[in-house]
Motif scaffolding. Structure first.
Motif, short mmCIF file in Angstrom:
data_model
loop_
_atom_site.label_atom_id
_atom_site.label_comp_id
_atom_site.label_asym_id
_atom_site.label_seq_id
_atom_site.Cartn_x
_atom_site.Cartn_y
_atom_site.Cartn_z
N ILE A 6 0.85 -1.20 0.00
CA ILE A 6 0.00 0.00 0.00
C ILE A 6 0.88 1.25 0.00
O ILE A 6 0.64 2.18 -0.74
CB ILE A 6 -0.92 0.00 1.23
CG1 ILE A 6 -1.74 -1.28 1.24
CG2 ILE A 6 -1.72 1.28 1.32
CD1 ILE A 6 -3.18 -1.24 1.09
N ASP A 7 1.87 1.25 0.87
CA ASP A 7 2.85 2.33 0.93
C ASP A 7 4.10 1.79 1.61
O ASP A 7 4.20 0.59 1.84
CB ASP A 7 2.28 3.59 1.62
CG ASP A 7 1.82 3.35 3.05
OD1 ASP A 7 2.36 2.45 3.74
OD2 ASP A 7 0.92 4.07 3.51
N VAL A 12 -0.41 -5.58 2.55
CA VAL A 12 -1.46 -6.52 2.95
C VAL A 12 -1.30 -7.81 2.17
O VAL A 12 -0.69 -7.84 1.10
CB VAL A 12 -2.87 -5.92 2.74
CG1 VAL A 12 -3.07 -4.68 3.58
CG2 VAL A 12 -3.14 -5.64 1.27
N SER A 13 -1.87 -8.87 2.73
CA SER A 13 -1.71 -10.19 2.14
C SER A 13 -2.88 -11.08 2.53
O SER A 13 -3.49 -10.88 3.57
CB SER A 13 -0.41 -10.81 2.67
OG SER A 13 -0.29 -12.15 2.28
N PRO A 14 -3.15 -12.09 1.69
CA PRO A 14 -4.07 -13.13 2.13
C PRO A 14 -3.43 -13.93 3.27
O PRO A 14 -2.27 -13.73 3.61
CB PRO A 14 -4.25 -14.00 0.89
CG PRO A 14 -3.81 -13.17 -0.26
CD PRO A 14 -2.76 -12.25 0.29
N LEU A 91 3.14 -5.94 7.81
CA LEU A 91 2.41 -6.82 6.90
C LEU A 91 1.15 -7.26 7.62
O LEU A 91 1.22 -7.93 8.65
CB LEU A 91 3.25 -8.03 6.50
CG LEU A 91 2.56 -9.06 5.60
CD1 LEU A 91 2.06 -8.43 4.31
CD2 LEU A 91 3.49 -10.23 5.32
N ALA A 92 -0.01 -6.83 7.12
CA ALA A 92 -1.29 -7.20 7.70
C ALA A 92 -1.94 -8.25 6.80
O ALA A 92 -1.85 -8.17 5.58
CB ALA A 92 -2.20 -5.97 7.81
N PHE A 93 -2.58 -9.23 7.43
CA PHE A 93 -3.22 -10.28 6.64
C PHE A 93 -4.56 -10.68 7.21
O PHE A 93 -4.86 -10.46 8.38
CB PHE A 93 -2.31 -11.51 6.51
CG PHE A 93 -2.14 -12.30 7.78
CD1 PHE A 93 -2.97 -13.38 8.06
CD2 PHE A 93 -1.16 -11.98 8.70
CE1 PHE A 93 -2.82 -14.12 9.23
CE2 PHE A 93 -1.00 -12.70 9.86
CZ PHE A 93 -1.83 -13.78 10.13
N CYS A 94 -5.38 -11.23 6.33
CA CYS A 94 -6.68 -11.81 6.68
C CYS A 94 -6.92 -12.93 5.67
O CYS A 94 -5.96 -13.47 5.13
CB CYS A 94 -7.78 -10.74 6.67
SG CYS A 94 -7.93 -9.84 5.11
N ARG A 95 -8.15 -13.30 5.41
CA ARG A 95 -8.38 -14.39 4.47
C ARG A 95 -7.91 -14.03 3.07
O ARG A 95 -7.20 -14.78 2.42
CB ARG A 95 -9.86 -14.79 4.42
CG ARG A 95 -10.09 -16.05 3.57
CD ARG A 95 -11.54 -16.38 3.37
NE ARG A 95 -12.25 -15.37 2.61
CZ ARG A 95 -12.14 -15.19 1.29
NH1 ARG A 95 -11.35 -15.95 0.58
NH2 ARG A 95 -12.82 -14.25 0.68
N ARG A 122 -5.69 1.40 -5.56
CA ARG A 122 -5.68 0.95 -6.95
C ARG A 122 -4.24 0.70 -7.42
O ARG A 122 -3.97 -0.26 -8.12
CB ARG A 122 -6.38 1.96 -7.84
CG ARG A 122 -6.58 1.44 -9.27
CD ARG A 122 -7.38 2.39 -10.14
NE ARG A 122 -8.72 2.60 -9.60
CZ ARG A 122 -9.22 3.79 -9.26
NH1 ARG A 122 -8.50 4.87 -9.41
NH2 ARG A 122 -10.43 3.89 -8.79
N HIS A 123 -3.31 1.56 -7.00
CA HIS A 123 -1.90 1.38 -7.38
C HIS A 123 -1.32 0.10 -6.78
O HIS A 123 -0.35 -0.43 -7.31
CB HIS A 123 -1.08 2.59 -6.96
CG HIS A 123 -1.33 3.78 -7.82
ND1 HIS A 123 -0.76 5.00 -7.58
CD2 HIS A 123 -2.10 3.97 -8.91
CE1 HIS A 123 -1.16 5.87 -8.49
NE2 HIS A 123 -1.98 5.27 -9.30
N ALA A 124 -1.91 -0.38 -5.70
CA ALA A 124 -1.50 -1.65 -5.09
C ALA A 124 -2.26 -2.83 -5.69
O ALA A 124 -2.10 -3.96 -5.25
CB ALA A 124 -1.70 -1.60 -3.58
N GLY A 125 -3.12 -2.55 -6.68
CA GLY A 125 -3.90 -3.62 -7.31
C GLY A 125 -5.15 -3.99 -6.54
O GLY A 125 -5.67 -5.09 -6.70
N LEU A 126 -5.64 -3.07 -5.72
CA LEU A 126 -6.81 -3.34 -4.88
C LEU A 126 -7.94 -2.38 -5.25
O LEU A 126 -7.74 -1.17 -5.30
CB LEU A 126 -6.42 -3.16 -3.41
CG LEU A 126 -5.26 -4.03 -2.94
CD1 LEU A 126 -4.62 -3.46 -1.69
CD2 LEU A 126 -5.73 -5.45 -2.72
N ASP A 127 -9.12 -2.92 -5.48
CA ASP A 127 -10.27 -2.11 -5.88
C ASP A 127 -11.18 -1.91 -4.67
O ASP A 127 -11.84 -2.84 -4.22
CB ASP A 127 -11.04 -2.79 -7.00
CG ASP A 127 -12.25 -1.99 -7.45
OD1 ASP A 127 -12.41 -0.84 -7.01
OD2 ASP A 127 -13.03 -2.53 -8.26
#
Length: 143
Positions: A6-7, A12-14, A91-95, A122-127
């Protein structure tokens, strides 16, 4: 691991596995944040095992479980200072990584415009475009 940066302070991660923790340490992450409740689904790695692996690799561990699809303002209130004060990078994660992204977005919208937050995601590939009304609400709380 599918890590989305994200920055410079947060990615973030699954769902991570115990083995992923060594890789996270190798990549330089200093704090792991679990936003997924333990036992959310069968076969999910136990958070206690991931926490132990984090300690073994010298990574700080934060367990902040959040119910999928039910992120409250209290959750956002807890996430924002935790990320601010954590050893970075985090590094934050969830499902899937979505809950972590939503927590970040809602906390960030208190300081940045909804459009700026959506663009960073969006720049991180997240909508997260569907969050714009709630992001705007968070923005108005501080402005």
């Amino acid at each position: 691991m599918d890590i989305r940066k994200i920055d410079d302070t947060l990615s973030v991660s699954p769902q991570l596995t115990v083995d992923d923790v060594a890789e996270a340490a190798r990549l330089g992450f200093r704090t792991l944040v679990a936003n997924r409740p333990d036992h959310e689904e069968p076969g999910q790695p136990a958070m206690a095992d991931i926490a132990a692996a984090a300690r073994e690799h010298g990574i700080a561990w934060v367990y902040q479980p959040v119910a999928s699809g039910n992120i409250t303002d209290d959750d956002v209130d807890a996430f924002a200072p935790m990320i601010r004060d954590a050893d970075k990078p985090v590094l934050a994660f969830c499902r899937s990584g979505t809950r972590c992204t939503v927590l970040w977005a809602l906390s960030s919208a208190r300081e940045a415009s909804p459009e700026e937050v959506v663009t960073r995601a969006r720049h991180a590939g997240l909508d997260i475009g569907g969050l714009i009304p709630r992001l705007a609400q968070q923005y108005r709380l501080k402005h």
